[in-house]
Write a protein that holds these residues in place. Structure first.
Motif, short mmCIF file in Angstrom:
data_model
loop_
_atom_site.label_atom_id
_atom_site.label_comp_id
_atom_site.label_asym_id
_atom_site.label_seq_id
_atom_site.Cartn_x
_atom_site.Cartn_y
_atom_site.Cartn_z
N TRP A 203 12.35 1.98 35.08
CA TRP A 203 13.43 2.64 34.36
C TRP A 203 13.76 1.78 33.14
CZ3 TRP A 203 15.18 7.42 35.15
CH2 TRP A 203 14.99 8.01 36.40
N TRP A 204 13.84 2.41 31.99
CA TRP A 204 14.14 1.69 30.74
C TRP A 204 15.34 2.33 30.08
CZ3 TRP A 204 13.61 3.46 25.50
CH2 TRP A 204 13.77 2.46 24.54
N LYS A 205 16.30 1.50 29.67
CA LYS A 205 17.50 2.00 29.01
C LYS A 205 17.31 1.93 27.51
CE LYS A 205 22.53 1.54 28.89
NZ LYS A 205 23.70 0.77 29.35
N ASP A 206 17.42 3.06 26.84
CA ASP A 206 17.25 3.16 25.40
C ASP A 206 18.49 2.59 24.70
OD1 ASP A 206 16.86 3.83 22.75
OD2 ASP A 206 16.21 5.88 23.16
N PRO A 207 18.36 1.45 24.01
CA PRO A 207 19.53 0.84 23.38
C PRO A 207 20.07 1.64 22.21
CG PRO A 207 17.53 -0.30 22.72
CD PRO A 207 17.13 0.67 23.78
N ALA A 208 19.31 2.61 21.73
CA ALA A 208 19.76 3.41 20.60
C ALA A 208 20.65 4.57 21.02
CB ALA A 208 18.56 3.96 19.83
N ARG A 209 20.78 4.79 22.33
CA ARG A 209 21.58 5.91 22.82
C ARG A 209 22.88 5.43 23.44
NH1 ARG A 209 18.93 10.82 23.04
NH2 ARG A 209 16.67 10.75 22.64
N ALA A 210 23.89 6.27 23.40
CA ALA A 210 25.20 5.94 23.96
C ALA A 210 25.12 5.89 25.48
CB ALA A 210 26.23 6.98 23.53
N ASP A 211 26.04 5.14 26.10
CA ASP A 211 26.03 5.00 27.55
C ASP A 211 26.26 6.32 28.28
OD1 ASP A 211 25.53 2.32 27.42
OD2 ASP A 211 27.62 1.70 27.71
N ASP A 212 26.93 7.27 27.63
CA ASP A 212 27.18 8.55 28.28
C ASP A 212 26.11 9.60 27.94
OD1 ASP A 212 27.81 8.90 25.64
OD2 ASP A 212 29.78 9.84 25.99
N ASP A 213 25.04 9.19 27.27
CA ASP A 213 23.95 10.10 26.94
C ASP A 213 23.01 10.17 28.14
OD1 ASP A 213 21.69 11.42 26.02
OD2 ASP A 213 21.69 10.42 24.06
N PRO A 214 22.82 11.35 28.75
CA PRO A 214 21.95 11.45 29.93
C PRO A 214 20.49 11.10 29.64
CG PRO A 214 22.59 13.63 29.13
CD PRO A 214 23.42 12.65 28.40
N ALA A 215 20.11 11.08 28.37
CA ALA A 215 18.73 10.76 28.01
C ALA A 215 18.53 9.26 27.76
CB ALA A 215 18.32 11.55 26.76
N ARG A 216 19.57 8.45 28.01
CA ARG A 216 19.46 7.02 27.69
C ARG A 216 18.50 6.30 28.63
NH1 ARG A 216 23.79 7.69 30.85
NH2 ARG A 216 24.42 6.10 32.37
N TRP A 217 18.28 6.86 29.84
CA TRP A 217 17.37 6.25 30.81
C TRP A 217 16.04 6.97 30.80
CZ3 TRP A 217 18.11 1.67 32.88
CH2 TRP A 217 19.42 1.17 33.01
N VAL A 218 14.96 6.22 30.61
CA VAL A 218 13.61 6.78 30.56
C VAL A 218 12.82 6.26 31.76
CG1 VAL A 218 11.46 6.93 29.25
CG2 VAL A 218 13.67 6.89 28.05
N LEU A 219 12.28 7.18 32.55
CA LEU A 219 11.42 6.83 33.67
C LEU A 219 9.97 6.86 33.18
CD1 LEU A 219 10.97 6.27 36.71
CD2 LEU A 219 10.97 8.75 37.06
N SER A 220 9.23 5.78 33.40
CA SER A 220 7.85 5.71 32.93
C SER A 220 6.95 5.20 34.06
CB SER A 220 7.74 4.80 31.71
OG SER A 220 8.06 3.47 32.05
N CYS A 221 5.65 5.37 33.88
CA CYS A 221 4.71 4.98 34.94
C CYS A 221 3.38 4.53 34.36
CB CYS A 221 4.48 6.14 35.91
SG CYS A 221 3.58 7.54 35.18
N THR A 222 2.60 3.86 35.18
CA THR A 222 1.24 3.49 34.85
C THR A 222 0.35 3.76 36.04
OG1 THR A 222 -0.15 1.73 33.92
CG2 THR A 222 1.42 1.08 35.61
N ILE A 223 -0.94 3.98 35.80
CA ILE A 223 -1.92 4.21 36.85
C ILE A 223 -2.75 2.94 37.04
CG2 ILE A 223 -4.01 5.50 37.47
CD1 ILE A 223 -2.83 7.90 35.95
#
Length: 236
Positions: free
Chosen positions: A138-158
């Motif tokens: 889980w990565w928190k986008d520092p460019a987005r506000a804390d109340d922005d639901p898109a501030r957290w990005v789930l990513s993965c690798t194989i």
């Protein structure tokens, strides 16, 4: 390596054997040419639940570690060498607590010959789902506000390993195929002997590899804009 794969059904139709408890509301549609940075379905056991809850979530393909300054780093981290993940800072923390399984119908690999590179589609001979061992963050986008639901990005690798047998004649690496019998221990965030579980998964992967078929497909798969069922059709 694994740089393109196929999910010919909605991911929820592929994960019955993994016994998922909760599914995300908007799973990606079937795709025949999934490339890094695409949205994909992944299975994980939630760390915040006790006992852990198994979830089918949507993740960006390409791992973005928590310390990253932007998402661009993920474009280079769509694969992780299984023999290196315990030592590399990019993957080490995820291996300890954030392991995933990525369901697929098959994947593409390019065989290099004197005539050039030829794409092959590699898939289970019986049409059953294929599972890749993976990691997530889980990565928190520092460019987005804390109340922005898109501030957290789930990513993965194989994860990948040395290719064996017929697959080794196509490419020197292959995904780390996850035998469903190992999935519970792999996904469980409370597992302490992670290295042993990883080694067992690596050792079991050849058994899965031996059940796979492959055939040559159209060079059209090399263009990420192409996405249709005929991409997996065999060509002469």
């Amino acid at each position: 390596m694994c740089g393109r794969f196929v999910v010919a059904n909605v991911a929820s139709e592929l994960v019955g054997v993994l016994r998922v408890d909760v599914e995300a509301d908007e799973l990606p549609q079937p795709s025949y040419n999934i490339a890094p940075t695409s949205q994909v379905g992944i299975v994980l056991d939630s760390i915040k639940s006790e006992p852990p809850v198994r979830r089918l979530e949507v993740a960006r393909w390409g791992l973005i570690p928590g310390w990253a300054k932007d998402v661009k780093i993920g474009a280079r981290a769509f694969n992780a060498r299984s023999e290196e993940v315990e030592d590399k800072p990019m993957f080490r923390n995820a291996l300890i607590k954030r392991r995933a399984v990525i369901p697929a119908s098959g994947y593409y690999e390019w065989k290099t010959t004197e005539a050039g590179k030829t794409p092959h589609y590699i898939h289970p001979a019986d049409g059953s789902p294929l599972f890749f061992a993976g990691l997530y963050e889980w990565w928190k986008d520092p460019a987005r506000a804390d109340d922005d639901p898109a501030r957290w990005v789930l990513s993965c690798t194989i994860l990948t390993r040395d290719a064996i047998g017929r697959l080794g004649s196509i490419h020197d690496r292959m995904p780390l195929f996850m035998d469903p019998d190992f999935a519970d221990a792999w996904l469980d965030p409370t597992t302490e002997n992670v290295g042993d579980v990883l080694d067992a998964a690596i050792d079991a992967a050849p058994d899965v590899a031996e059940t796979l078929d492959d055939h040559v497909v159209s060079a059209a798969v090399g263009n990420v804009r192409n996405d249709s069922p005929d991409l997996i059709d065999a060509v002469e």
